[in-house]
Write a protein that holds these residues in place. Structure first.
Motif, PDB file in Angstrom:
ATOM      1  N   LYS A   1       5.013  11.144  19.077  1.00  0.00           N
ATOM      2  CA  LYS A   1       5.615   9.823  19.220  1.00  0.00           C
ATOM      3  C   LYS A   1       4.887   9.075  20.332  1.00  0.00           C
ATOM      4  N   ASP A   2       4.661   7.793  20.132  1.00  0.00           N
ATOM      5  CA  ASP A   2       3.988   6.875  21.062  1.00  0.00           C
ATOM      6  C   ASP A   2       2.471   7.021  21.101  1.00  0.00           C
ATOM      7  N   ASP A   3       1.880   7.951  20.325  1.00  0.00           N
ATOM      8  CA  ASP A   3       0.413   8.029  20.244  1.00  0.00           C
ATOM      9  C   ASP A   3      -0.133   6.733  19.651  1.00  0.00           C
ATOM     10  N   GLU A   4      -1.276   6.287  20.187  1.00  0.00           N
ATOM     11  CA  GLU A   4      -2.006   5.149  19.618  1.00  0.00           C
ATOM     12  C   GLU A   4      -2.857   5.680  18.471  1.00  0.00           C
ATOM     13  N   ILE A   5      -2.760   5.021  17.323  1.00  0.00           N
ATOM     14  CA  ILE A   5      -3.393   5.479  16.088  1.00  0.00           C
ATOM     15  C   ILE A   5      -4.113   4.297  15.437  1.00  0.00           C
ATOM     16  N   THR A   6      -5.138   4.576  14.663  1.00  0.00           N
ATOM     17  CA  THR A   6      -5.739   3.558  13.806  1.00  0.00           C
ATOM     18  C   THR A   6      -5.345   3.882  12.371  1.00  0.00           C
ATOM     19  N   ILE A   7      -4.701   2.920  11.729  1.00  0.00           N
ATOM     20  CA  ILE A   7      -4.361   3.031  10.309  1.00  0.00           C
ATOM     21  C   ILE A   7      -5.597   2.597   9.518  1.00  0.00           C
ATOM     22  N   LEU A   8      -5.968   3.388   8.527  1.00  0.00           N
ATOM     23  CA  LEU A   8      -7.115   3.079   7.668  1.00  0.00           C
ATOM     24  C   LEU A   8      -6.633   2.955   6.225  1.00  0.00           C
ATOM     25  N   ILE A   9      -7.016   1.835   5.577  1.00  0.00           N
ATOM     26  CA  ILE A   9      -6.634   1.622   4.179  1.00  0.00           C
ATOM     27  C   ILE A   9      -7.851   1.079   3.437  1.00  0.00           C
ATOM     28  N   LYS A  10      -8.231   1.723   2.349  1.00  0.00           N
ATOM     29  CA  LYS A  10      -9.342   1.215   1.531  1.00  0.00           C
ATOM     30  C   LYS A  10      -8.948  -0.119   0.905  1.00  0.00           C
ATOM     31  N   ALA A  11      -9.909  -1.005   0.756  1.00  0.00           N
ATOM     32  CA  ALA A  11      -9.658  -2.322   0.157  1.00  0.00           C
ATOM     33  C   ALA A  11      -9.120  -2.192  -1.270  1.00  0.00           C
ATOM     34  N   SER A  12      -9.479  -1.120  -1.961  1.00  0.00           N
ATOM     35  CA  SER A  12      -8.994  -0.910  -3.331  1.00  0.00           C
ATOM     36  C   SER A  12      -7.571  -0.359  -3.367  1.00  0.00           C
ATOM     37  N   ASP A  13      -7.004   0.011  -2.212  1.00  0.00           N
ATOM     38  CA  ASP A  13      -5.652   0.572  -2.154  1.00  0.00           C
ATOM     39  C   ASP A  13      -4.597  -0.440  -1.716  1.00  0.00           C
ATOM     40  N   ILE A  14      -4.995  -1.698  -1.559  1.00  0.00           N
ATOM     41  CA  ILE A  14      -4.057  -2.769  -1.216  1.00  0.00           C
ATOM     42  C   ILE A  14      -3.945  -3.695  -2.418  1.00  0.00           C
ATOM     43  N   SER A  15      -2.736  -4.158  -2.677  1.00  0.00           N
ATOM     44  CA  SER A  15      -2.552  -5.149  -3.737  1.00  0.00           C
ATOM     45  C   SER A  15      -1.528  -6.187  -3.282  1.00  0.00           C
ATOM     46  N   ILE A  16      -1.533  -7.315  -3.965  1.00  0.00           N
ATOM     47  CA  ILE A  16      -0.571  -8.376  -3.671  1.00  0.00           C
ATOM     48  C   ILE A  16       0.665  -8.127  -4.515  1.00  0.00           C
ATOM     49  N   GLU A  17       1.798  -7.953  -3.845  1.00  0.00           N
ATOM     50  CA  GLU A  17       3.057  -7.751  -4.560  1.00  0.00           C
ATOM     51  C   GLU A  17       3.724  -9.082  -4.886  1.00  0.00           C
TER      52      GLU A  17
ATOM     53  N   ALA B   1       0.866  -1.180   0.000  1.00  0.00           N
ATOM     54  CA  ALA B   1       0.000   0.000   0.000  1.00  0.00           C
ATOM     55  C   ALA B   1       0.901   1.228   0.000  1.00  0.00           C
ATOM     56  N   LYS B   2       0.571   2.199  -0.824  1.00  0.00           N
ATOM     57  CA  LYS B   2       1.350   3.444  -0.884  1.00  0.00           C
ATOM     58  C   LYS B   2       1.203   4.232   0.417  1.00  0.00           C
ATOM     59  N   ALA B   3       2.268   4.927   0.792  1.00  0.00           N
ATOM     60  CA  ALA B   3       2.253   5.762   2.005  1.00  0.00           C
ATOM     61  C   ALA B   3       1.182   6.842   1.914  1.00  0.00           C
ATOM     62  N   THR B   4       0.888   7.313   0.716  1.00  0.00           N
ATOM     63  CA  THR B   4      -0.136   8.348   0.542  1.00  0.00           C
ATOM     64  C   THR B   4      -1.552   7.783   0.651  1.00  0.00           C
ATOM     65  N   ASN B   5      -1.685   6.446   0.652  1.00  0.00           N
ATOM     66  CA  ASN B   5      -2.991   5.801   0.808  1.00  0.00           C
ATOM     67  C   ASN B   5      -3.229   5.289   2.223  1.00  0.00           C
ATOM     68  N   ILE B   6      -2.309   5.584   3.129  1.00  0.00           N
ATOM     69  CA  ILE B   6      -2.443   5.188   4.532  1.00  0.00           C
ATOM     70  C   ILE B   6      -3.016   6.390   5.286  1.00  0.00           C
ATOM     71  N   LEU B   7      -4.274   6.277   5.686  1.00  0.00           N
ATOM     72  CA  LEU B   7      -4.921   7.347   6.448  1.00  0.00           C
ATOM     73  C   LEU B   7      -4.784   7.054   7.931  1.00  0.00           C
ATOM     74  N   LEU B   8      -4.820   8.087   8.742  1.00  0.00           N
ATOM     75  CA  LEU B   8      -4.658   7.942  10.186  1.00  0.00           C
ATOM     76  C   LEU B   8      -5.867   8.485  10.924  1.00  0.00           C
ATOM     77  N   ALA B   9      -6.258   7.800  11.988  1.00  0.00           N
ATOM     78  CA  ALA B   9      -7.335   8.259  12.861  1.00  0.00           C
ATOM     79  C   ALA B   9      -6.831   8.193  14.295  1.00  0.00           C
ATOM     80  N   LYS B  10      -7.055   9.261  15.031  1.00  0.00           N
ATOM     81  CA  LYS B  10      -6.644   9.320  16.434  1.00  0.00           C
ATOM     82  C   LYS B  10      -7.898   9.413  17.286  1.00  0.00           C
TER      83      LYS B  10
END
Length: 133
Positions: free
Chosen positions: A112-128, A50-59
């Motif tokens: 640093k050390d904040d707990e975060i939820t990483i969000l990735i759309k199913a269409s933004d992941i691929s098998i390398e 997944a591209k770094a630009t497709n990794i969303l963050l939620a706090k």
């Protein structure tokens, strides 16, 4: 590019549309795909990307959202530039990087050390890669 080692746990398909489900150290991830390689089978170990630009963050995220892929992580490092921030995260002994705007990083008061939820759309992941064990 973020690389995630996972095991295929389920494949659902209609015509040539596929929803592939993975186990990433106990966290379920999903990917949408139009075509699948014949090596893509339940139980197969793979490297997802997944591209770094497709990794969303939620706090402090609570509630429902349409993103299938939600990974709990901890911030390891923050590099703030003039316009963008690169956030390095750790989850299940795997590193992730997210690139977000500097404004978002400051608005979210990320540290640093904040707990975060990483969000990735199913269409933004691929098998390398399909791993042979």
């Amino acid at each position: 590019m973020n690389k995630i080692e996972a095991i295929i746990s389920q494949i659902n398909n209609i015509d040539n549309l596929n929803i592939v489900q993975f186990d990433f150290s106990g966290t379920t991830l999903k990917m949408m795909s139009l075509d699948l390689n014949e090596k893509i089978k339940v139980g197969q170990k793979v490297i997802l990307v997944a591209k770094a630009t497709n990794i969303l963050l939620a706090k402090g995220f609570e509630g429902m959202i349409s993103f299938s892929n939600q990974i709990k992580a901890k911030i390891e490092d923050i590099e703030n530039g003039k316009l963008l921030s690169r956030i390095t995260l750790m989850s299940n002994n795997s590193y992730f990087q997210s690139i977000i705007t500097l404004d978002s990083s400051l608005r979210m008061n990320l540290k640093k050390d904040d707990e975060i939820t990483i969000l990735i759309k199913a269409s933004d992941i691929s098998i390398e890669e399909v791993l042979n064990d």
